[in-house]
Design a protein around this motif. Structure first.
Motif, PDB file in Angstrom:
ATOM      1  N   TRP A 141       0.800  -1.084   0.010  1.00 29.93           N
ATOM      2  CA  TRP A 141      -0.061   0.208  -0.009  1.00 29.93           C
ATOM      3  C   TRP A 141       1.007   1.395  -0.024  1.00 29.93           C
ATOM      4  O   TRP A 141       1.123   2.069   1.021  1.00 29.93           O
ATOM      5  CB  TRP A 141      -0.966  -0.047   1.183  1.00 29.93           C
ATOM      6  CG  TRP A 141      -1.947   1.146   1.420  1.00 29.93           C
ATOM      7  CD1 TRP A 141      -2.035   2.031   0.450  1.00 29.93           C
ATOM      8  CD2 TRP A 141      -2.578   1.273   2.535  1.00 29.93           C
ATOM      9  NE1 TRP A 141      -3.026   2.944   0.994  1.00 29.93           N
ATOM     10  CE2 TRP A 141      -3.330   2.441   2.046  1.00 29.93           C
ATOM     11  CE3 TRP A 141      -3.138   0.562   3.419  1.00 29.93           C
ATOM     12  CZ2 TRP A 141      -4.547   3.036   2.999  1.00 29.93           C
ATOM     13  CZ3 TRP A 141      -3.878   1.082   4.224  1.00 29.93           C
ATOM     14  CH2 TRP A 141      -4.748   2.057   4.484  1.00 29.93           C
ATOM     15  N   PRO A 142       1.629   1.758  -1.058  1.00 27.21           N
ATOM     16  CA  PRO A 142       2.280   2.816  -1.165  1.00 27.21           C
ATOM     17  C   PRO A 142       1.475   4.155  -1.392  1.00 27.21           C
ATOM     18  O   PRO A 142       0.254   4.011  -1.946  1.00 27.21           O
ATOM     19  CB  PRO A 142       3.173   2.782  -2.412  1.00 27.21           C
ATOM     20  CG  PRO A 142       2.387   1.562  -3.240  1.00 27.21           C
ATOM     21  CD  PRO A 142       1.529   0.913  -2.384  1.00 27.21           C
ATOM     22  N   ALA A 143       1.830   5.259  -0.760  1.00 26.34           N
ATOM     23  CA  ALA A 143       1.236   6.520  -0.960  1.00 26.34           C
ATOM     24  C   ALA A 143       2.028   7.776  -0.829  1.00 26.34           C
ATOM     25  O   ALA A 143       3.100   7.696  -0.249  1.00 26.34           O
ATOM     26  CB  ALA A 143       0.153   6.240   0.219  1.00 26.34           C
ATOM     27  N   ASN A 169      -1.932   3.188  -4.086  1.00 30.92           N
ATOM     28  CA  ASN A 169      -2.195   1.983  -4.823  1.00 30.92           C
ATOM     29  C   ASN A 169      -2.226   0.599  -3.804  1.00 30.92           C
ATOM     30  O   ASN A 169      -1.622   0.933  -2.760  1.00 30.92           O
ATOM     31  CB  ASN A 169      -0.962   1.976  -5.445  1.00 30.92           C
ATOM     32  CG  ASN A 169      -0.864   0.751  -6.408  1.00 30.92           C
ATOM     33  OD1 ASN A 169      -0.413  -0.428  -6.223  1.00 30.92           O
ATOM     34  ND2 ASN A 169      -1.418   0.597  -7.421  1.00 30.92           N
ATOM     35  N   VAL A 170      -2.765  -0.228  -4.344  1.00 33.43           N
ATOM     36  CA  VAL A 170      -3.008  -1.431  -3.635  1.00 33.43           C
ATOM     37  C   VAL A 170      -2.592  -2.893  -4.416  1.00 33.43           C
ATOM     38  O   VAL A 170      -2.997  -2.743  -5.503  1.00 33.43           O
ATOM     39  CB  VAL A 170      -4.182  -1.706  -2.674  1.00 33.43           C
ATOM     40  CG1 VAL A 170      -4.279  -0.793  -1.671  1.00 33.43           C
ATOM     41  CG2 VAL A 170      -5.253  -1.444  -3.657  1.00 33.43           C
ATOM     42  N   HIS A 171      -2.030  -3.859  -3.906  1.00 35.17           N
ATOM     43  CA  HIS A 171      -1.978  -5.035  -4.527  1.00 35.17           C
ATOM     44  C   HIS A 171      -1.142  -5.114  -5.985  1.00 35.17           C
ATOM     45  O   HIS A 171      -1.407  -5.946  -6.544  1.00 35.17           O
ATOM     46  CB  HIS A 171      -3.220  -5.811  -4.742  1.00 35.17           C
ATOM     47  CG  HIS A 171      -3.872  -6.242  -3.280  1.00 35.17           C
ATOM     48  ND1 HIS A 171      -3.313  -6.155  -2.125  1.00 35.17           N
ATOM     49  CD2 HIS A 171      -5.367  -5.687  -3.128  1.00 35.17           C
ATOM     50  CE1 HIS A 171      -4.151  -6.421  -1.173  1.00 35.17           C
ATOM     51  NE2 HIS A 171      -5.485  -6.292  -1.740  1.00 35.17           N
ATOM     52  N   VAL A 176      -4.008   4.038 -10.140  1.00 34.79           N
ATOM     53  CA  VAL A 176      -3.875   5.026  -9.220  1.00 34.79           C
ATOM     54  C   VAL A 176      -5.109   5.824  -8.714  1.00 34.79           C
ATOM     55  O   VAL A 176      -5.886   5.947  -9.342  1.00 34.79           O
ATOM     56  CB  VAL A 176      -2.735   6.229  -9.641  1.00 34.79           C
ATOM     57  CG1 VAL A 176      -3.321   6.795 -11.095  1.00 34.79           C
ATOM     58  CG2 VAL A 176      -2.703   7.337  -8.518  1.00 34.79           C
ATOM     59  N   TRP A 177      -5.203   5.824  -7.207  1.00 36.88           N
ATOM     60  CA  TRP A 177      -6.226   6.461  -6.426  1.00 36.88           C
ATOM     61  C   TRP A 177      -5.849   7.822  -6.177  1.00 36.88           C
ATOM     62  O   TRP A 177      -4.758   8.041  -5.746  1.00 36.88           O
ATOM     63  CB  TRP A 177      -6.733   5.376  -5.528  1.00 36.88           C
ATOM     64  CG  TRP A 177      -7.612   4.086  -5.747  1.00 36.88           C
ATOM     65  CD1 TRP A 177      -8.870   3.866  -5.708  1.00 36.88           C
ATOM     66  CD2 TRP A 177      -7.059   3.056  -6.210  1.00 36.88           C
ATOM     67  NE1 TRP A 177      -9.054   3.073  -6.024  1.00 36.88           N
ATOM     68  CE2 TRP A 177      -8.030   2.041  -6.523  1.00 36.88           C
ATOM     69  CE3 TRP A 177      -5.970   2.562  -6.203  1.00 36.88           C
ATOM     70  CZ2 TRP A 177      -8.019   0.966  -6.748  1.00 36.88           C
ATOM     71  CZ3 TRP A 177      -5.501   1.141  -6.756  1.00 36.88           C
ATOM     72  CH2 TRP A 177      -6.701   0.514  -6.913  1.00 36.88           C
ATOM     73  N   PHE A 269      -7.411  -0.509   3.080  1.00 37.22           N
ATOM     74  CA  PHE A 269      -7.450  -0.575   1.776  1.00 37.22           C
ATOM     75  C   PHE A 269      -7.265  -1.657   1.133  1.00 37.22           C
ATOM     76  O   PHE A 269      -8.134  -2.188   0.131  1.00 37.22           O
ATOM     77  CB  PHE A 269      -6.577   0.803   1.229  1.00 37.22           C
ATOM     78  CG  PHE A 269      -6.659   1.465  -0.127  1.00 37.22           C
ATOM     79  CD1 PHE A 269      -7.859   0.954  -0.975  1.00 37.22           C
ATOM     80  CD2 PHE A 269      -5.653   2.126  -0.759  1.00 37.22           C
ATOM     81  CE1 PHE A 269      -8.165   1.280  -2.113  1.00 37.22           C
ATOM     82  CE2 PHE A 269      -6.117   2.647  -1.944  1.00 37.22           C
ATOM     83  CZ  PHE A 269      -7.174   1.979  -2.675  1.00 37.22           C
ATOM     84  N   PRO A 270      -6.304  -2.221   1.347  1.00 36.36           N
ATOM     85  CA  PRO A 270      -5.766  -3.795   0.852  1.00 36.36           C
ATOM     86  C   PRO A 270      -7.149  -4.782   1.173  1.00 36.36           C
ATOM     87  O   PRO A 270      -7.318  -5.408   0.198  1.00 36.36           O
ATOM     88  CB  PRO A 270      -4.544  -4.112   1.646  1.00 36.36           C
ATOM     89  CG  PRO A 270      -3.746  -2.911   1.685  1.00 36.36           C
ATOM     90  CD  PRO A 270      -4.908  -2.115   2.098  1.00 36.36           C
ATOM     91  N   ASP A 271      -7.408  -4.502   2.364  1.00 40.14           N
ATOM     92  CA  ASP A 271      -8.736  -5.527   2.705  1.00 40.14           C
ATOM     93  C   ASP A 271      -9.947  -5.258   1.856  1.00 40.14           C
ATOM     94  O   ASP A 271     -10.576  -6.203   1.433  1.00 40.14           O
ATOM     95  CB  ASP A 271      -8.898  -5.409   4.283  1.00 40.14           C
ATOM     96  CG  ASP A 271      -8.005  -5.809   5.131  1.00 40.14           C
ATOM     97  OD1 ASP A 271      -7.184  -6.682   4.710  1.00 40.14           O
ATOM     98  OD2 ASP A 271      -7.916  -5.232   6.397  1.00 40.14           O
TER      99      ASP A 271
END
Length: 446
Positions: A141-143, A169-171, A176-177, A269-271
């Protein structure tokens, strides 16, 4: 970063630059107010004149696990946060033999980043997300994001003080969010913990395989005041002051912000996208940051952003990313990908989208994702106009009840050929006063 959202849309590509590119000079009308190019010897830590480390699993007295449920312990170790000697910062999550994760989180010492009255602020980073995808990326989960200055030292006034997520971003997804968090939690005018957000795929090369530039531009030179989010210079999301009540907007924006870079592991977020870490998650894949830069423009100066290519006509344009509107409302959408749509659209309402680039070949088709719960006998036209909301429509389609206000369908229409760059107005015309359509997104085709 304290919460998330989702909706995808593709945008156009951009030319690649070297991994150690120098931050570009400010465009005309802009002044550089902060820069870290991450130049320094390999294996050294960040410049503590610019940055401070956030360590442990929470702020002192703040919510556990940084308020998100992430599982790593943040450290100031150069194993987790260091320069690479080639003009880049690396934030690297690591798992030890007992399965415990460490990672890095740095924040600017400065908390005063905000646009001047009547001016603009641009915050951007050029970075490569951790280059890992599929099962080995689960839980990453980078941000790159910002929190309102009142949060520092309080830690219990989120989301009222505002959060601006420029890149999440996840997974290892090629996505990009960006989002704004504000108001109260849960629910409230900003739909927390989801926030007001959108997402898109990275243009050209994937988010993980290449560097991209992620930008937030906060514009106080327009009414309503607007915060825009871009990747490689193309806008894919915006939030403006008319989308929430005046008190919520003021509480979230009437102060400075500080900048954060981190790589979390696991959490909410990943969940939300299928789960977090497992035994197959790969250790040691860094987020690589080329530079972080903050620019300011006074009195509405500067280019916002360059008119050519601001929006790609041939990729979905999210309806809630308008630059101006009359009579619309924004609401959570149940359409594929979630996100938001504009609604309450009736005769005389309109939405304005600046700088849509149609190129030299030209567009001859228009497509919109729409829904309607209008009563029997109520219908109307969704029209496309260029450069003025009173111009003659270049195309339109009619719409009646589709089965409900969240019963979505994609409707095509032919339009007069369009080339060049134009402001696009969606206008809504009906012979009845009742609402007749919701719009999620629209795009053009050749």
């Amino acid at each position: 970063m304290l919460a998330t959202f989702g909706l995808a849309a593709a945008v156009a590509g951009a030319a690649a630059l070297p991994a150690n590119a120098t931050a570009p000079p400010p465009p005309s009308g802009w002044t550089q107010v902060f820069l870290d190019d991450f130049n320094g010897s390999a294996g050294t830590g960040v410049n503590t004149t610019n940055w401070q480390y956030a360590t442990g699993t929470s702020y002192p007295g703040g919510p556990a696990n940084w308020g998100t449920g992430e599982v790593e312990t943040m450290t100031n170790s150069t194993g987790n946060v260091s320069l690479d000697g080639n003009g880049n910062l690396r934030i690297t999550p690591l798992r030890d033999s007992a399965g415990r994760w460490t990672s890095g989180r740095i924040e600017t010492n400065r908390t005063d980043f905000q646009p001047p009255a009547g001016g603009k602020l641009r915050v951007e980073a050029r970075l490569q997300m951790p280059n890992v995808t599929g099962v080995p990326a689960e839980g990453y989960w980078p941000a790159f994001w910002m929190l309102g200055a009142p949060y520092r030292g309080n830690y219990h006034n989120w989301p009222a003080v505002g959060e601006l997520d420029i890149m999440e971003n996840v997974h290892g997804r090629n996505q990009v969010w960006a989002t704004m968090h504000c108001g109260v939690n849960p629910g409230g005018p900003c739909n927390e913990t989801t926030g007001i957000g959108n997402s898109t795929t990275c243009p050209g090369s994937t988010c993980q395989s290449a560097f991209h530039t992620y930008t937030m531009e906060w514009d106080r030179s327009v009414s309503p005041e607007t915060i825009r989010f871009l990747v490689d210079g193309t806008q894919f999301h915006s939030v403006n002051a008319s989308q929430v009540d005046a008190t919520t907007w003021s509480n979230a924006t009437n102060h400075g912000f500080f900048i954060i870079l981190n790589v979390a592991m696991g959490g909410a977020f990943p969940d939300a996208f299928g789960g977090g870490l497992d035994a197959d998650t790969r250790s040691g894949v860094p987020m690589v940051v080329d530079y972080v830069q903050v620019l300011s423009a006074t009195g509405g100066g500067g280019t916002t952003p360059p008119p050519s290519g601001t929006r790609d006509a041939y990729s979905p344009i999210q309806a809630e990313s308008y630059d101006g509107q009359s009579g619309t409302s924004t609401e959570a959408s149940s359409d594929t990908g979630g996100g938001q749509n504009i609604g309450s659209l009736a005769n005389g309402d309109w939405a304005h989208f600046r700088g849509v680039n149609f190129g030299s070949t030209g567009a001859t088709q228009f497509t919109a994702r729409v829904a309607s719960g209008a009563p029997a006998g109520v219908s109307g036209l969704v029209e496309v106009r260029l450069d003025s909301r009173t111009a003659t429509p270049v195309g339109s389609f009619s719409l009646a009840n589709t089965g409900g206000w969240q019963s979505w369908r994609t409707v095509p229409a032919n339009i007069s050929r369009i080339t060049g760059t134009h402001d696009v107005y969606l206008t809504f015309t009906s012979g009845q006063p009742a609402d007749f359509v919701n719009v999620n997104w629209f795009a053009f085709g050749r």
